[in-house]
Design a protein around this motif. Sequence first.
Motif, PDB file in Angstrom:
ATOM      1  N   GLU A 133      84.011 -30.858 -13.814  1.00  0.00           N
ATOM      2  CA  GLU A 133      82.745 -31.043 -14.513  1.00  0.00           C
ATOM      3  C   GLU A 133      81.847 -31.919 -13.654  1.00  0.00           C
ATOM      4  O   GLU A 133      82.265 -32.984 -13.203  1.00  0.00           O
ATOM      5  N   GLY A 134      80.617 -31.486 -13.432  1.00  0.00           N
ATOM      6  CA  GLY A 134      79.677 -32.305 -12.674  1.00  0.00           C
ATOM      7  C   GLY A 134      78.965 -31.501 -11.613  1.00  0.00           C
ATOM      8  O   GLY A 134      78.777 -30.283 -11.732  1.00  0.00           O
ATOM      9  N   ASN A 135      78.567 -32.179 -10.547  1.00  0.00           N
ATOM     10  CA  ASN A 135      77.840 -31.547  -9.454  1.00  0.00           C
ATOM     11  C   ASN A 135      78.787 -30.659  -8.635  1.00  0.00           C
ATOM     12  O   ASN A 135      79.802 -31.148  -8.125  1.00  0.00           O
ATOM     13  N   PRO A 136      78.495 -29.368  -8.489  1.00  0.00           N
ATOM     14  CA  PRO A 136      79.407 -28.464  -7.789  1.00  0.00           C
ATOM     15  C   PRO A 136      79.699 -28.879  -6.357  1.00  0.00           C
ATOM     16  O   PRO A 136      80.853 -28.738  -5.888  1.00  0.00           O
ATOM     17  N   ASN A 137      78.704 -29.371  -5.632  1.00  0.00           N
ATOM     18  CA  ASN A 137      78.928 -29.755  -4.237  1.00  0.00           C
ATOM     19  C   ASN A 137      79.883 -30.932  -4.125  1.00  0.00           C
ATOM     20  O   ASN A 137      80.768 -30.960  -3.257  1.00  0.00           O
ATOM     21  N   ARG A 138      79.735 -31.906  -5.004  1.00  0.00           N
ATOM     22  CA  ARG A 138      80.644 -33.050  -4.973  1.00  0.00           C
ATOM     23  C   ARG A 138      82.024 -32.679  -5.503  1.00  0.00           C
ATOM     24  O   ARG A 138      83.045 -33.216  -5.058  1.00  0.00           O
ATOM     25  N   LEU A 139      82.076 -31.754  -6.441  1.00  0.00           N
ATOM     26  CA  LEU A 139      83.356 -31.363  -7.013  1.00  0.00           C
ATOM     27  C   LEU A 139      84.245 -30.640  -6.007  1.00  0.00           C
ATOM     28  O   LEU A 139      85.476 -30.707  -6.111  1.00  0.00           O
ATOM     29  N   LYS A 140      83.643 -29.976  -5.035  1.00  0.00           N
ATOM     30  CA  LYS A 140      84.449 -29.271  -4.033  1.00  0.00           C
ATOM     31  C   LYS A 140      85.380 -30.232  -3.305  1.00  0.00           C
ATOM     32  O   LYS A 140      86.553 -29.931  -3.060  1.00  0.00           O
ATOM     33  N   GLY A 141      84.859 -31.410  -2.952  1.00  0.00           N
ATOM     34  CA  GLY A 141      85.689 -32.401  -2.288  1.00  0.00           C
ATOM     35  C   GLY A 141      86.778 -32.940  -3.192  1.00  0.00           C
ATOM     36  O   GLY A 141      87.927 -33.121  -2.760  1.00  0.00           O
ATOM     37  N   LEU A 142      86.449 -33.193  -4.461  1.00  0.00           N
ATOM     38  CA  LEU A 142      87.442 -33.681  -5.410  1.00  0.00           C
ATOM     39  C   LEU A 142      88.560 -32.663  -5.630  1.00  0.00           C
ATOM     40  O   LEU A 142      89.738 -33.009  -5.647  1.00  0.00           O
ATOM     41  N   LEU A 143      88.169 -31.406  -5.792  1.00  0.00           N
ATOM     42  CA  LEU A 143      89.160 -30.353  -6.015  1.00  0.00           C
ATOM     43  C   LEU A 143      90.065 -30.175  -4.803  1.00  0.00           C
ATOM     44  O   LEU A 143      91.284 -30.031  -4.933  1.00  0.00           O
ATOM     45  N   ALA A 144      89.469 -30.185  -3.611  1.00  0.00           N
ATOM     46  CA  ALA A 144      90.259 -30.033  -2.382  1.00  0.00           C
ATOM     47  C   ALA A 144      91.244 -31.186  -2.226  1.00  0.00           C
ATOM     48  O   ALA A 144      92.406 -30.987  -1.842  1.00  0.00           O
ATOM     49  N   SER A 145      90.793 -32.391  -2.523  1.00  0.00           N
ATOM     50  CA  SER A 145      91.658 -33.559  -2.416  1.00  0.00           C
ATOM     51  C   SER A 145      92.814 -33.487  -3.405  1.00  0.00           C
ATOM     52  O   SER A 145      93.959 -33.815  -3.074  1.00  0.00           O
ATOM     53  N   GLU A 146      92.521 -33.041  -4.622  1.00  0.00           N
ATOM     54  CA  GLU A 146      93.570 -32.941  -5.637  1.00  0.00           C
ATOM     55  C   GLU A 146      94.576 -31.856  -5.281  1.00  0.00           C
ATOM     56  O   GLU A 146      95.786 -32.016  -5.484  1.00  0.00           O
ATOM     57  N   LYS A 147      94.097 -30.738  -4.735  1.00  0.00           N
ATOM     58  CA  LYS A 147      95.009 -29.675  -4.303  1.00  0.00           C
ATOM     59  C   LYS A 147      95.930 -30.159  -3.188  1.00  0.00           C
ATOM     60  O   LYS A 147      97.134 -29.867  -3.181  1.00  0.00           O
ATOM     61  N   LYS A 148      95.370 -30.891  -2.258  1.00  0.00           N
ATOM     62  CA  LYS A 148      96.164 -31.401  -1.136  1.00  0.00           C
ATOM     63  C   LYS A 148      97.236 -32.364  -1.627  1.00  0.00           C
ATOM     64  O   LYS A 148      98.381 -32.341  -1.152  1.00  0.00           O
ATOM     65  N   LYS A 149      96.890 -33.190  -2.587  1.00  0.00           N
ATOM     66  CA  LYS A 149      97.849 -34.141  -3.137  1.00  0.00           C
ATOM     67  C   LYS A 149      98.975 -33.421  -3.870  1.00  0.00           C
ATOM     68  O   LYS A 149     100.144 -33.769  -3.721  1.00  0.00           O
ATOM     69  N   MET A 150      98.621 -32.375  -4.622  1.00  0.00           N
ATOM     70  CA  MET A 150      99.643 -31.647  -5.374  1.00  0.00           C
ATOM     71  C   MET A 150     100.532 -30.813  -4.478  1.00  0.00           C
ATOM     72  O   MET A 150     101.691 -30.552  -4.804  1.00  0.00           O
TER      73      MET A 150
END
Length: 229
Positions: A133-150
């Motif tokens: 939820e939020g700004n799509p451009n900023r969320l891309k980094g958050l999603l990528a970071s979470e995927k890498k952690k998982m």
Amino acid sequence: MARQESSENPGRLKQIALTYQMTKRVDSKVGLVVGAVGVVTFGVLLAIGFAIGHPVYLGLLGFLLAFLAMAIIFGRRAERAAFGQMEGQPGAAAAVLENVGRGWTVTPAVAMNRSQDVVHRAVGKAGIVLVGEGNPNRLKGLLASEKKKMARIVVDVPVHDVIVGEAEGQVELKKLRTTLMKLPRVLPGNQVTIVNDRLRAMGDLMSNMPLPKGPMPKGMRMPRGGKMR
């Protein structure tokens, strides 16, 4: 038992009344539309009954079908009104995920940045779904970071990412539940439990965040990184 049933009925009626009031604030024509659906449905069945010589039977059937049609239309418009009020509100996606149904384990706010863009996690037989939820451009980094952690914790588990919004490539809030339910089921129940246990052991944003016991010192600033730890 009779007392219990009689005490439940007023509660249900009150809930319906509150739902109608909430819906009417957003959809002022809900009463007219629902009433019109009921009248038309009953009228058509009753007319057919007179035409074939069975007005009583078709009248009773028309009454039941009219009530059913009114309930369906009212439910849809109430749901649309509820989603309309939730649109753009922080945590709206988490609220939808919490009611997605059995078989899903939801962890709100597994990642968040300074701008309060947030990622929620849902785990089920379809694998792992990250909802931003939020700004799509900023969320891309958050999603990528979470995927890498998982990726260091769970292997060979499908990971889907969804960004809630109305732009192209995003999923509208009202379609979020449907989107999750349409994902292919690829994990057996026991593996879902294992994945949940591993992710729970990894922790989430709220459990990993160090919270001061006293008041926050003056002049203290949040870290500049894109993700709070």
